[in-house]
Write an enzyme that holds these catalytic residues in place. Sequence first.
Site, short mmCIF file in Angstrom:
data_model
loop_
_atom_site.label_atom_id
_atom_site.label_comp_id
_atom_site.label_asym_id
_atom_site.label_seq_id
_atom_site.Cartn_x
_atom_site.Cartn_y
_atom_site.Cartn_z
CB THR A 623 -0.96 0.02 1.21
OG1 THR A 623 -0.21 -0.13 2.41
CG2 THR A 623 -1.98 -1.11 1.12
CD GLU A 694 -0.92 14.97 1.98
OE1 GLU A 694 -1.84 15.75 1.77
OE2 GLU A 694 -0.24 14.99 3.01
#
Lengths: 731, 326
Positions: A623, A694
């Site tokens: 992930t 991010e």
Amino acid sequence: MNIRFKFDEPDTRHRLDQMSQDIIGKAFDRPDGPMKVSGQATYAAEWEVDRLAHGVLVRAPVARGRLKSLGIEAVSAMDGVIAVLTGERFLRVPAQGTENTAPHQGASDIYYHGQPVALVVAETFEAARHAAHHLALEIETSGPAPVDPEASDTVREETDRSSQGDLDRAMAEAAHTVDVTYRTPGHNSAAMEPHAAIAQWDGDELTLRGAYQMLKFNRNELADSLGIPAEKVRILAPYVGGGFGSKLGISHEGVAAALAAREIGRPVSVVLSRQQVFETTIRRSESRQRIRLAAGEDGRLTGIGHEYLVSNLPEEDFAEPVAQATPFLYAGEHREVVEELARVHRLLAGSVRAPGEAIGVTVLENAMDELAEKVGLDPVELRLRNIPDVDPSSGKPYSSNRLADCLVHGAERFGWDNRNKEPGSERHGEWLIGQGMASAVRVNMLAPAEARVRLSPEGDVTIETDMTDIGTGTYAILTQIASEMLGIVPDRIETRLGDTDFPPGPGSGGSWGAASTGTAVFIACEEIRRRIAKRVAVAETDLTLVDGHAITDNRKIPLPEILAGVAIDVVGELEPGKAQKARRQATYGAYFAEVAVNAVTGETRVRRMLGVFSAGRILNAKTARSQCLGGMTWGIGMALTEALVHDARDGHLINHDLAEYHIPVNADVPQIEVDLLDERDDWANPLQAKGIGELGICGAAASVVNAIYNATGVRVRDYPATLDKVLAGLP
Amino acid sequence: MKAFDYVRAPSPAEARAAARGAGAAFIAGGTNLLDLMKLEVMAPATLVDINRLDMKTIETTDEAGMAIGALVTNSDLAVDPTIREHYPVLTKAIVAGASGQLRNKATTGGNLLQRTRCPYFYDTSQPCNKREPGTGCGAIGGFTRMHAILGGSDHCIATHPSDMAVALMALGADVEIEGESGMRRVPLDEFYRLPGDTPHIETVLEPGDLITRVILPPSPGGRQTYRKVRDRASYAFALVSVAAVVVMDGDVIDEVALSFGGLAPKPWRDFAVEDVLTAKPVTPDLFDEAADVLLANAAGAGENDFKIPLVRRTLAAALADVTGGF
């Protein structure tokens, strides 16, 4: 029982490394994945609710004005129309992330083209949409509304300024300087799932099934918007189809659905169209950025200036923090950061994936590329020479900083030394080939978080928190943390998210969700371990838990035997403390890109791209990698195609759908490689993990645009680098 | 979406009869019409579904050309072995357009009739003479990146979005139409109308007219290419496209057919450009001369100014490709 933990001191214990289940960090498949790909995960608009009515929001067709009348007569006789609502509780704009109270409200004051001014409710979605289209809105326009941040009649205010030393002097005395202005356009999050809500009242209690990122705050925002106590509101968002900032705050659809459901005494669903997602939710502000760099003969920076102009609606506080990472990424004693905010009648500017760094680091890294050329230095070497020992602005040490490792490792993996050294000199047929690179950096944050972990007498674990999984992997990593800490196989762990009845998490935003919520789970698990240890009479640190057994003194005891019919139920509560402020905390990385630019047409195709990142402990290799792949793909979009275009006359959004707002398609995205440099950041949290959601976008576009320069000799300083801008500089 | 009546037509005659009524529209793949209906840019009172009609074959004609049924999907047409071998420009153009999913649904007739992607046409809060005659043109004075540099008028500068039609234009295709007075064939070049002061009238079709087939003349042979320039690698409309079919005689261009997408309100073919090139030996100056003729009346509206140099360059590259020179 609740265990509260305030994180004041670095945690050097590295508890997760001492555990035995061997699942933390692994490429563990997300437990929710099969449900999502087989359509069984229920998203906000997909719940089957009896007597559901459908609402469609009505858009204002002007940028500034006052709604005088809805012209309901035109639609009230239409088949299936139940009600038309408007009013002072309708949201003018969605809430910003962590706003926690109602955002600006009132449907009749129109602040931007596309603002929802009413809701048509009908028996079917089609009937509602048709009627919404045919309301005879009467609007009194209120004079010209500035829509261009740089126009002469637009109001601009200086909202932030900080400086140290004397940058002007540093520029005057420097051996090499760069003084350049770049522009980046507005962006839309374009999450796959459009904003949607189903509201249902039971007496004075509201249940809202919505698509939101931060339920703890969203509940308060919704209650405040409606003027009811938060205790009367429950929000459910177990699955969210992407957010990227656009679903941080309560939004039009949630409040309108709740108002309508109360009004008509039936559940109401409101789903935004793709056009409405573009026109009414959140945009990333466009920016004008001036970067000044002063460097010595050897390329060592003596000064950095970052002045930027961003925009928002009148009366809104948010200003894209463009220079967030500028104070600490590179050395240089003379510094200046200036923020200017223009007041324009475009939809709300707010957080879109990595607000600040996404565009700020990108432009800084373009300027660094320009400096490298002026100094005559390899761009990687220029950066290596300017990595400070401590944060040059605050004097604080870094909690960890592996930027140099990312740069060196990335350069080697990519074959940077073999790059085209002379811009425009490598041509294969029609295609000019070039390579570019950029550093990545994103601030790291920890937020208050709570999570309940329950170990049943049978040895099954349930985790509950209102934290969301917006496609990021929360279900997977919380399961892994509990599995590792408690020695329970993941099949026996159920992670339940996205329900405000559960203990409040921090929500998904600012890349803080995994580390903060994960720490809350960790705290609870440590307490459960202590309880188990006590029962088997060993020190908790000597307790080995694996595969549902405790191992101690050469004995392997099944957990149910130890638990003896009694469950252990603990809520872990994380309170960020002094550790957060004691060190400069950030994540780092480096991007390398190779592009081909067509010498005839100016079209750019990215041929390959590598990202190397360091973000503390990697909780899940799969992930985490996916987050970075996604961020870099956003970088390709930012570099080449993505731009919100507003009509200069009325500010309306011209490209408000996915046909015209060009996010990259598969054919635009080459093989992207991601390397994660695992580390332990003791100052980040007891997991030693930092946020990674991010980081992958923070500078990615610069590597592509720097590569375009290397391929062609054309510097595009106006994002995105569409072919017309490249063409303008080609022979 | 406005409620509508749905009629499934069992035969062309019944389809035409059903479509003669006010506000009726044929639907085949629906890849464009349904989008427009959701936005109420188009709001037909009746949809006449022609998908059951027998218009799905690709056949050789008596004149050694090809007849393509109006309901042949873009995907099927693109992979047809005869088309691929003898009309490769058509295959290239089709696969350059839209996405695989859309091409599976979109039909030959429907592709010809797709509407412009001008954002002002799509946004009902904006004026548009094409959508609502007499309201004005939002694009003129607005954002014009995708707009026409040739063939527009003071009333409309929208471009035609089709890739397939650009290739058909270069191949000299005819459109076969079944109408009130029986069957007729219209050259594709005459099928489309320029906007003038009636931009809402886009073709010569009359109410109840049904496109039945597209007829290709015998293969021109030679070398054929379709060059599409766009903002992203897939699923983006042409900024500029060039369909080129060239038959060489040594170094001399014996026959040439060129058409252009992204430049005009219709697929653009200018025979004067071809006249410049025909029977000439290939030189870079010759390509420039051809571009000069093509662009003699070209005018940008601001953001689309780049199309003028872009089409010049793209034309030269396409010609170099098919002529083997420069």
